[in-house]
Design an enzyme around this catalytic site. Structure first.
Site, PDB file in Angstrom:
ATOM      1  N   PHE A 128      41.816 -39.421  26.901  1.00 34.46           N
ATOM      2  CA  PHE A 128      41.758 -38.465  25.634  1.00 34.46           C
ATOM      3  C   PHE A 128      41.855 -37.626  26.506  1.00 34.46           C
ATOM      4  O   PHE A 128      40.464 -37.231  27.146  1.00 34.46           O
ATOM      5  CB  PHE A 128      40.836 -38.888  24.734  1.00 34.46           C
ATOM      6  N   ASP A 213      37.165 -35.666  33.369  1.00 38.83           N
ATOM      7  CA  ASP A 213      36.722 -35.717  32.273  1.00 38.83           C
ATOM      8  C   ASP A 213      35.910 -35.393  31.441  1.00 38.83           C
ATOM      9  O   ASP A 213      35.026 -36.559  31.182  1.00 38.83           O
ATOM     10  CB  ASP A 213      37.766 -35.433  31.269  1.00 38.83           C
ATOM     11  N   LYS A 242      33.022 -29.082  24.661  1.00 41.77           N
ATOM     12  CA  LYS A 242      32.136 -29.518  23.726  1.00 41.77           C
ATOM     13  C   LYS A 242      30.481 -29.063  23.670  1.00 41.77           C
ATOM     14  O   LYS A 242      30.553 -27.837  22.976  1.00 41.77           O
ATOM     15  CB  LYS A 242      32.158 -30.776  23.275  1.00 41.77           C
TER      16      LYS A 242
HETATM   17  C1  LIG Z   1      37.233 -36.183  26.698  1.00 40.73           C
HETATM   18  C2  LIG Z   1      38.249 -35.369  25.814  1.00 40.73           C
HETATM   19  N1  LIG Z   1      38.828 -34.218  26.594  1.00 40.73           N
HETATM   20  C3  LIG Z   1      39.486 -33.213  26.075  1.00 40.73           C
HETATM   21  C4  LIG Z   1      39.023 -33.068  24.594  1.00 40.73           C
HETATM   22  C5  LIG Z   1      39.859 -32.055  23.990  1.00 40.73           C
HETATM   23  O1  LIG Z   1      38.747 -30.626  23.442  1.00 40.73           O
HETATM   24  P1  LIG Z   1      38.902 -29.631  22.069  1.00 40.73           P
HETATM   25  O2  LIG Z   1      39.005 -30.491  20.862  1.00 40.73           O
HETATM   26  O3  LIG Z   1      38.145 -29.183  23.037  1.00 40.73           O
HETATM   27  O4  LIG Z   1      40.227 -29.315  22.834  1.00 40.73           O
HETATM   28  C6  LIG Z   1      38.210 -34.176  24.424  1.00 40.73           C
HETATM   29  C7  LIG Z   1      38.732 -33.590  22.685  1.00 40.73           C
HETATM   30  O5  LIG Z   1      37.610 -34.288  21.367  1.00 40.73           O
HETATM   31  C8  LIG Z   1      37.875 -35.142  24.670  1.00 40.73           C
HETATM   32  O6  LIG Z   1      36.828 -35.791  24.082  1.00 40.73           O
END
Ligand SMILES: Cc1ncc(COP(=O)(O)O)c(C=O)c1O
Length: 385
Positions: A128, A213, A242
């Site tokens: 994700f 990520d 986050k």
């Molecule tokens: C690993 C990862 N990447 C990207 C995102 C996207 O982040 P945002 O909701 O701040 O756009 C998330 C959100 O849960 C995530 O867990």
């Protein structure tokens, strides 16, 4: 006010909600009736150092009184200080600031394409990376993507944990491999031991950028500031968001020396504003204070979860304070029962309870959480009580 009615009348239908939270203190939150909950959702991993931390509140208030957003047309000391700090913490070189996780991934995709001149990006099944169109192309779950096709071309997905699957997809046009060190939204899925190191080696051999990520795993969540540091690797690009500013909207992409944009390639009106960067600097200072205890607290929590003696428990997994309890049945009911008893837990994918508490949570609070979970899973009693 009828919250349910008003919410559904005026807000788009994107999230399912239950309680209405009004304020928080440390690991606890309070709803609009004054009811207190221990919060294991941690603002979906944004609340690293606890709700309403007084030192952070003071830093935010001071900065708000001076400058909120000078914009990227001007030099900003908090922005430079934060970039310096993140570069040092990651062992990388330069930062670009944005306002969310998905934007950090968008920037990483553009950066990888620009730097390599290639267009193919390999991502992981069950991965994700966000919901804007570029990041969504890297995200795996077809349920999130189907209605928005066509997405960005050039993305391919391989089995997370299989180095052979990755090797078979890398070709001359591959710009980057993007992956989470632990798959958070998928339900805290751990890769096999040594997998990240092998991905790093494969990327280096093939001149492909490794993009890690760390949006959910970063900022101390797993016991090191970045999760990739458990494996002693050096990615080319890292994304964070986050927990970086304890709930204020801030994201960053951090790159190895030599990987950079040129003027006009990318930008953000709010990205790297003085308020969020100041909040982030204070948040990181406070994370560094609690970081040495995260691994131990995580092990304590993990062991306690494993002691829940019920046929309903399928698996406990995770690292540090990023944990999941997978049940064979009824996780939604368990989370509802927990809320009634003063514990907020996030139920994902039907039967997975995911825990992303504030890193400041104490062992006593962990004990309360596990007791409440036990009661909700086995109301008839637990042999180990
Ligand atoms: C690993 C990862 N990447 C990207 C995102 C996207 O982040 P945002 O909701 O701040 O756009 C998330 C959100 O849960 C995530 O867990």
């Amino acid at each position: 006010m009828d919250l349910v009615k008003q919410d559904s009348k005026y807000l788009m239908n994107t999230y399912k909600k239950n309680v209405c939270l009004e304020y928080g203190i440390g690991c606890h939150v309070f709803d609009n009736t004054g009811k207190k909950y221990l919060d294991l959702t941690g603002g979906i991993a944004t609340c690293s150092i606890g709700h309403s931390n007084p030192k952070l509140v003071k830093a935010i208030a001071n900065q708000a009184g001076k400058m909120i957003n000078s914009t990227n047309l001007f030099y900003s000391v908090p922005q430079i200080e934060l970039a310096k700090k993140l570069s040092k913490l990651s062992g990388l070189s330069k930062c670009f600031f944005c306002n969310s996780g998905t934007e950090a991934v968008e920037a990483a995709i553009k950066l990888a394409k620009k730097h390599t001149g290639k267009s193919k990006i390999i991502a992981m099944k069950n991965g994700f990376h966000g919901r804007t169109l570029g990041s969504l192309s890297a995200t795996w779950n077809p349920k999130f993507k189907e209605k928005f096709k066509p997405l960005m071309p050039g993305f391919e997905h391989v089995e997370f944990g299989s180095i052979e699957a990755l090797e078979s997809k890398i070709d001359k046009n591959t710009a980057a491999v993007i992956l989470e060190p632990i798959q958070g939204e998928a339900g805290v899925i751990m890769p096999p031991e040594g997998y990240l190191k092998e991905v790093e080696k494969l990327c280096k051999e093939n001149n492909v950028l490794m993009v890690v990520d760390e949006i959910q795993t970063g900022c101390g969540r797993t016991g090191k500031f970045f999760c990739f540091q458990h494996e002693n690797i050096s990615p080319d690009i890292v994304t964070v968001a986050k927990g970086i500013a304890n709930g204020l909207p801030l994201g960053a992409v951090i790159s190895r020396k030599g990987i950079d944009f040129d003027p006009g390639d990318h930008g953000s009106t709010f990205g790297g504003n003085s308020l969020c960067c100041t909040a982030s600097l204070k948040t990181i200072e406070l994370i560094e204070k609690v970081l040495p205890q995260v691994e131990e607290k995580g092990k304590y929590f993990f062991t306690k979860l494993e002691s829940i003696d019920s046929s309903k428990v399928k698996e406990v997994r995770g690292k540090g304070l990023m944990l999941a309890l997978e049940l064979n049945e009824g996780a939604k009911k368990v989370s509802e029962e927990c809320a009634k008893n003063g514990l907020l837990v996030n139920c994902i994918h039907g039967n997975i309870l995911r825990f992303l508490p504030t890193l400041t949570m104490t062992k006593k609070e962990i004990d309360f959480a596990v007791q409440t979970l036990k009661k909700a899973i086995s109301p008839e009693g637990n042999k180990n009580d």
